[in-house]
Design a protein around this motif. Structure first.
Motif, PDB file in Angstrom:
ATOM      1  N   GLY A 109       0.806  -1.211   0.000  1.00 22.40           N
ATOM      2  CA  GLY A 109       0.000   0.000   0.000  1.00 22.40           C
ATOM      3  C   GLY A 109       0.839   1.260   0.000  1.00 22.40           C
ATOM      4  O   GLY A 109       2.011   1.253  -0.379  1.00 22.40           O
ATOM      5  N   THR A 155       1.230  -3.164  -4.732  1.00 26.64           N
ATOM      6  CA  THR A 155      -0.223  -3.220  -4.922  1.00 26.64           C
ATOM      7  C   THR A 155      -0.608  -3.972  -6.191  1.00 26.64           C
ATOM      8  O   THR A 155      -1.779  -4.310  -6.372  1.00 26.64           O
ATOM      9  CB  THR A 155      -0.822  -1.802  -4.998  1.00 26.64           C
ATOM     10  N   LEU A 213      -5.584  -2.835  -2.617  1.00 26.28           N
ATOM     11  CA  LEU A 213      -4.430  -2.927  -1.731  1.00 26.28           C
ATOM     12  C   LEU A 213      -3.808  -1.572  -1.410  1.00 26.28           C
ATOM     13  O   LEU A 213      -2.790  -1.520  -0.720  1.00 26.28           O
ATOM     14  CB  LEU A 213      -3.369  -3.846  -2.351  1.00 26.28           C
TER      15      LEU A 213
END
Length: 514
Positions: free
Chosen positions: A179, A190, A196
């Protein structure tokens, strides 16, 4: 009004009833995976606005301490921490339940939780101002080394296969970096998915890694979840008190550790229980028994995480800095009530704060009978419910718990995905505990490291920032002792064996000469 007057006010029927109801509600909420203490306090805060300030605080404190303790039920009986602070309770709690000692494990958890809660509350009453000043001495380097200290527990959790434990912890650290970065706002790992961007939520991660593999195994095997034959389902108070008194040094040490860690803003019960577990294992004469159902493991973790309740209130009330996430919610309630936070609180509004502290102590004491009764029936229910009913119920709670964190289906998807990955890794010999350890401590370590590096670089003294502060050096020494303790203990044992063998040879030689 002196402290006896504040105690009398806390002992009024209405405050006693509020404390008992708060503890019971907290225990029930804390026992459900995903429904954390923070959530319990946040949901019920609005109901306290119409109450007397002291009574409202007593309710919130009782819910908080009950929820922290309640997390041990599912940790012991279902191998799923009800709250993040109960992660380390699974290490020895579930193995005890599997061999038929679940009732004893719950009783040990209750006694340790009450003791830790009382120690934290007493520290809050008598030592709040000086301990709050100690908390201010902790900066980014100390938080980084504290996280490293927690990570050294991997050596304790990976007995027999340290390499797989280290690989699992590295996987957890990678998960903690998914993230947007806390500092710098870089987007990492991600894979182009917006799901995410917010990272892996710790509660969703621990539910997935601990609970989903258990559910899959329950479905895949015909064996009962817990051994019923020969299992003792009474309170087992005598046996529990005997074990606690035999391990009283561990109990008191862990309670103090939990209080001190609770004082540190952002550390929380999960760090406290992990650090206490590590120290309990390091100082034990039988460290190899930890992780296989050792009562000392439960005593260490449960006394520590409940001690963080009182410890967390110290910076909250004295400095206005929340020690733990639930403290942040309670701090907001205090401000709504018009209570001015700061060192003068203990003199200007002493009636409110001391009545609350005595109410917290009363609620903690009430946790003993309430917890024993709830725990007894919880254990009997878990061992008697057929798997056909138990599995869907737990699965439903995991979905609801992961969704309720942020009311986001993405957290549920992440929980299920991590659960399947955790089951595959578990089949390959990778335990979930090191992974969760990396996930929990990774964010703390990263933030502390980056902030320390930036400050040290600005001062042109990076090494001094990490290795030149007294508190940091103390934590580094303890980390090294914990990490290398198995090797040191092995070397000492070998030296003693050689010395005894030499003494035997000398004695036999003396006998022959005579």
């Amino acid at each position: 009004m002196d402290k006896l007057g504040y105690l009398a006010e806390a002992l009024t029927p209405i405050n006693m009833m509020l404390a008992a109801v708060g503890v019971l509600a907290g225990i029930v909420i804390g026992a459900l995976p995903g429904l954390s203490a923070t959530m319990a306090v946040a949901v019920l805060v609005p109901f306290t606005f119409t109450m007397d300030p002291a009574s409202g605080l007593i309710v919130l404190g009782a819910i908080y301490t009950g929820a922290i303790y309640g997390g041990s039920y599912s940790a012991i009986l279902v191998n799923t921490p009800g709250t993040p602070s109960a992660i380390a309770t699974t290490f020895d709690g579930f193995p005890m339940a599997k061999r038929g000692d679940g009732a004893l494990a719950v009783t040990l958890s209750t006694i340790a939780s009450v003791t830790g809660g009382l120690v934290g509350a007493l520290f809050l009453m008598f030592l709040a101002p000086p301990l709050a000043r100690i908390a201010l001495a902790f900066g980014p380097p100390e938080y980084f080394w504290l996280a490293v200290f927690g990570l050294t527990l991997i050596s304790a959790l990976s007995v027999g296969n340290l390499m797989k434990g280290l690989i699992g912890a590295c996987f957890g650290l990678i998960l903690s970096m998914v993230g947007v970065a806390v500092i710098g706002a870089d987007v990492r790992f991600t894979m182009g998915s917006h799901v995410l961007l917010g990272g892996i939520d710790i509660v969703a991660g621990l539910i997935g890694l601990y609970c989903i593999p258990v559910l899959i195994d329950l479905i895949a095997t015909k064996d009962p979840h817990l051994r019923v034959e020969g299992a003792q389902t009474g309170f087992r108070l005598k046996e529990a008190f005997r074990l606690v008194m035999g391990d009283k040094v561990n109990l008191l040490r862990s309670s103090v550790i939990g209080t001190l860690v609770g004082i540190l803003p952002g550390a929380g019960g999960s760090v406290a229980s992990l650090v206490s577990y590590s120290e309990a294992r390091r100082s034990s004469k039988t460290p190899e028994r930890f992780g296989t159902g050792h009562p000392g493991g439960i005593i260490a973790t449960e006394s520590a995480n409940n001690a963080t309740v009182g410890g967390g209130f110290i910076p909250t009330l004295v400095l206005g800095i929340p020690g733990t996430p639930p403290d942040a919610v309670i701090l907001g309630a205090l401000l709504v009530q018009g209570i001015k936070i700061g060192p003068a609180l203990f003199t200007a509004q002493s009636q409110i704060v001391y009545t609350f502290i005595f109410g917290l102590i009363i609620g903690t004491i009430l946790m003993l009978p309430i917890g024993l009764m709830v725990g007894r029936y919880a254990y009997q229910s878990i061992i008697s419910i057929p798997k056909a009913a138990l599995v869907p119920t737990i699965a439903f709670l995991t979905v609801i718990g992961s969704f309720a964190i942020h009311n986001n289906l993405n957290d549920t998807a992440v929980m299920i995905g991590l659960g399947v990955v955790g089951w595959v890794l578990n089949r390959a010999g990778y335990a979930p505990s090191p992974i969760v350890l990396g996930l929990v401590l990774g964010q703390i370590a990263e933030q502390g490291f980056v902030q320390s590096y930036l400050i040290g670089n600005a001062q042109q003294n990076v090494l001094g920032m990490f290795f030149g502060r007294p508190i940091s050096l103390v934590i580094i020494v303890f980390s090294a002792l914990t990490l290398f303790y198995p090797l040191i203990a092995k070397a000492i044992g070998a030296a003693r064996a050689r010395r005894s063998q030499t003494d035997i040879m000398v004695e036999s030689g003396d006998g022959r000469s005579r």
